[in-house]
Design a protein around this motif. Structure first.
Motif, PDB file in Angstrom:
ATOM      1  N   MET A 116      15.995 -15.008  33.466  1.00  8.07           N
ATOM      2  CA  MET A 116      15.543 -16.168  32.705  1.00  8.07           C
ATOM      3  C   MET A 116      14.798 -17.163  33.590  1.00  8.07           C
ATOM      4  N   ASN A 117      13.645 -16.747  34.099  1.00  9.57           N
ATOM      5  CA  ASN A 117      12.801 -17.703  34.807  1.00  9.57           C
ATOM      6  C   ASN A 117      12.082 -18.556  33.760  1.00  9.57           C
ATOM      7  N   ASN A 118      11.245 -19.482  34.189  1.00  8.60           N
ATOM      8  CA  ASN A 118      10.583 -20.394  33.246  1.00  8.60           C
ATOM      9  C   ASN A 118       9.794 -19.664  32.168  1.00  8.60           C
ATOM     10  N   GLU A 119       9.070 -18.621  32.538  1.00  6.07           N
ATOM     11  CA  GLU A 119       8.269 -17.883  31.558  1.00  6.07           C
ATOM     12  C   GLU A 119       9.159 -17.119  30.589  1.00  6.07           C
ATOM     13  N   SER A 120      10.249 -16.561  31.080  1.00  3.82           N
ATOM     14  CA  SER A 120      11.148 -15.809  30.214  1.00  3.82           C
ATOM     15  C   SER A 120      11.837 -16.713  29.196  1.00  3.82           C
ATOM     16  N   VAL A 121      12.236 -17.907  29.630  1.00  4.86           N
ATOM     17  CA  VAL A 121      12.874 -18.855  28.713  1.00  4.86           C
ATOM     18  C   VAL A 121      11.898 -19.238  27.609  1.00  4.86           C
ATOM     19  N   LEU A 122      10.651 -19.522  27.971  1.00  2.00           N
ATOM     20  CA  LEU A 122       9.635 -19.877  26.980  1.00  2.00           C
ATOM     21  C   LEU A 122       9.403 -18.728  26.001  1.00  2.00           C
ATOM     22  N   ARG A 123       9.301 -17.507  26.508  1.00  4.23           N
ATOM     23  CA  ARG A 123       9.102 -16.340  25.650  1.00  4.23           C
ATOM     24  C   ARG A 123      10.302 -16.132  24.720  1.00  4.23           C
ATOM     25  N   PHE A 124      11.515 -16.331  25.247  1.00  2.00           N
ATOM     26  CA  PHE A 124      12.732 -16.166  24.462  1.00  2.00           C
ATOM     27  C   PHE A 124      12.763 -17.144  23.294  1.00  2.00           C
ATOM     28  N   PHE A 125      12.527 -18.434  23.588  1.00  3.57           N
ATOM     29  CA  PHE A 125      12.579 -19.425  22.518  1.00  3.57           C
ATOM     30  C   PHE A 125      11.402 -19.312  21.554  1.00  3.57           C
ATOM     31  N   SER A 126      10.268 -18.850  22.020  1.00  4.04           N
ATOM     32  CA  SER A 126       9.144 -18.606  21.117  1.00  4.04           C
ATOM     33  C   SER A 126       9.490 -17.501  20.125  1.00  4.04           C
ATOM     34  N   ALA A 127      10.133 -16.442  20.622  1.00  9.41           N
ATOM     35  CA  ALA A 127      10.539 -15.360  19.734  1.00  9.41           C
ATOM     36  C   ALA A 127      11.610 -15.827  18.753  1.00  9.41           C
ATOM     37  N   LEU A 128      12.544 -16.669  19.216  1.00 10.27           N
ATOM     38  CA  LEU A 128      13.552 -17.218  18.293  1.00 10.27           C
ATOM     39  C   LEU A 128      12.898 -18.048  17.200  1.00 10.27           C
ATOM     40  N   ASN A 129      11.869 -18.823  17.556  1.00 17.60           N
ATOM     41  CA  ASN A 129      11.145 -19.603  16.545  1.00 17.60           C
ATOM     42  C   ASN A 129      10.481 -18.692  15.521  1.00 17.60           C
ATOM     43  N   GLN A 130       9.899 -17.595  15.985  1.00 12.29           N
ATOM     44  CA  GLN A 130       9.285 -16.643  15.049  1.00 12.29           C
ATOM     45  C   GLN A 130      10.336 -16.034  14.133  1.00 12.29           C
ATOM     46  N   LEU A 131      11.483 -15.670  14.683  1.00 13.80           N
ATOM     47  CA  LEU A 131      12.559 -15.124  13.850  1.00 13.80           C
ATOM     48  C   LEU A 131      13.024 -16.150  12.825  1.00 13.80           C
ATOM     49  N   TRP A 132      13.178 -17.399  13.254  1.00 12.16           N
ATOM     50  CA  TRP A 132      13.629 -18.458  12.360  1.00 12.16           C
ATOM     51  C   TRP A 132      12.646 -18.655  11.213  1.00 12.16           C
ATOM     52  N   ASP A 133      11.346 -18.560  11.497  1.00 19.14           N
ATOM     53  CA  ASP A 133      10.318 -18.735  10.472  1.00 19.14           C
ATOM     54  C   ASP A 133      10.176 -17.521   9.559  1.00 19.14           C
ATOM     55  N   GLY A 134      10.802 -16.423   9.931  1.00 20.57           N
ATOM     56  CA  GLY A 134      10.677 -15.210   9.129  1.00 20.57           C
ATOM     57  C   GLY A 134       9.417 -14.426   9.433  1.00 20.57           C
ATOM     58  N   SER A 135       8.781 -14.731  10.554  1.00 21.88           N
ATOM     59  CA  SER A 135       7.568 -14.013  10.943  1.00 21.88           C
ATOM     60  C   SER A 135       7.897 -12.587  11.355  1.00 21.88           C
ATOM     61  N   LYS A 136       6.934 -11.720  11.182  1.00 23.97           N
ATOM     62  CA  LYS A 136       7.093 -10.344  11.620  1.00 23.97           C
ATOM     63  C   LYS A 136       6.934 -10.283  13.130  1.00 23.97           C
ATOM     64  N   ILE A 137       7.854  -9.605  13.787  1.00 20.43           N
ATOM     65  CA  ILE A 137       7.791  -9.447  15.241  1.00 20.43           C
ATOM     66  C   ILE A 137       7.658  -7.971  15.532  1.00 20.43           C
ATOM     67  N   SER A 138       6.654  -7.649  16.295  1.00 17.85           N
ATOM     68  CA  SER A 138       6.437  -6.262  16.704  1.00 17.85           C
ATOM     69  C   SER A 138       6.811  -6.115  18.167  1.00 17.85           C
ATOM     70  N   VAL A 139       7.678  -5.163  18.466  1.00 18.21           N
ATOM     71  CA  VAL A 139       8.107  -4.942  19.845  1.00 18.21           C
ATOM     72  C   VAL A 139       7.542  -3.606  20.295  1.00 18.21           C
ATOM     73  N   ASP A 140       6.738  -3.654  21.333  1.00 14.58           N
ATOM     74  CA  ASP A 140       6.120  -2.438  21.858  1.00 14.58           C
ATOM     75  C   ASP A 140       6.716  -1.999  23.178  1.00 14.58           C
ATOM     76  N   ARG A 141       7.660  -2.765  23.700  1.00 15.09           N
ATOM     77  CA  ARG A 141       8.326  -2.386  24.947  1.00 15.09           C
ATOM     78  C   ARG A 141       9.793  -2.767  24.866  1.00 15.09           C
ATOM     79  N   LYS A 142      10.570  -2.145  25.717  1.00 16.25           N
ATOM     80  CA  LYS A 142      11.998  -2.443  25.736  1.00 16.25           C
ATOM     81  C   LYS A 142      12.525  -2.203  27.117  1.00 16.25           C
TER      82      LYS A 142
END
Length: 69
Positions: free
Chosen positions: A43-69
């Protein structure tokens, strides 16, 4: 057999998205200590930002496409 899991504690975004897609389509991140989520080695600065951005998308009901894991 997959069981519904509604709460997550020690989870990264990839694991959360995988679980939401493959087991149950809703869940909550429940913590008594925020450092468990944000204090991990990944959880460096970029990872925290990416994590919360994805949570915001989930909260809004946006479609999230994951191409890596």
């Amino acid at each position: 057999m997959k069981f519904a899991r509604l709460t997550y504690m020690d989870v990264n975004m990839e694991g959360l998205l995988y679980a939401l897609k493959n087991t149950w389509c809703c869940g909550g991140i429940i913590l008594s200590e925020g450092g468990l989520l944000l204090g991990g080695h990944g959880m460096n600065n970029e990872s925290v930002l990416r994590f919360f951005s994805a949570l915001n998308q989930l909260w809004d009901g946006s479609k999230i496409s994951v191409d890596r894991k």
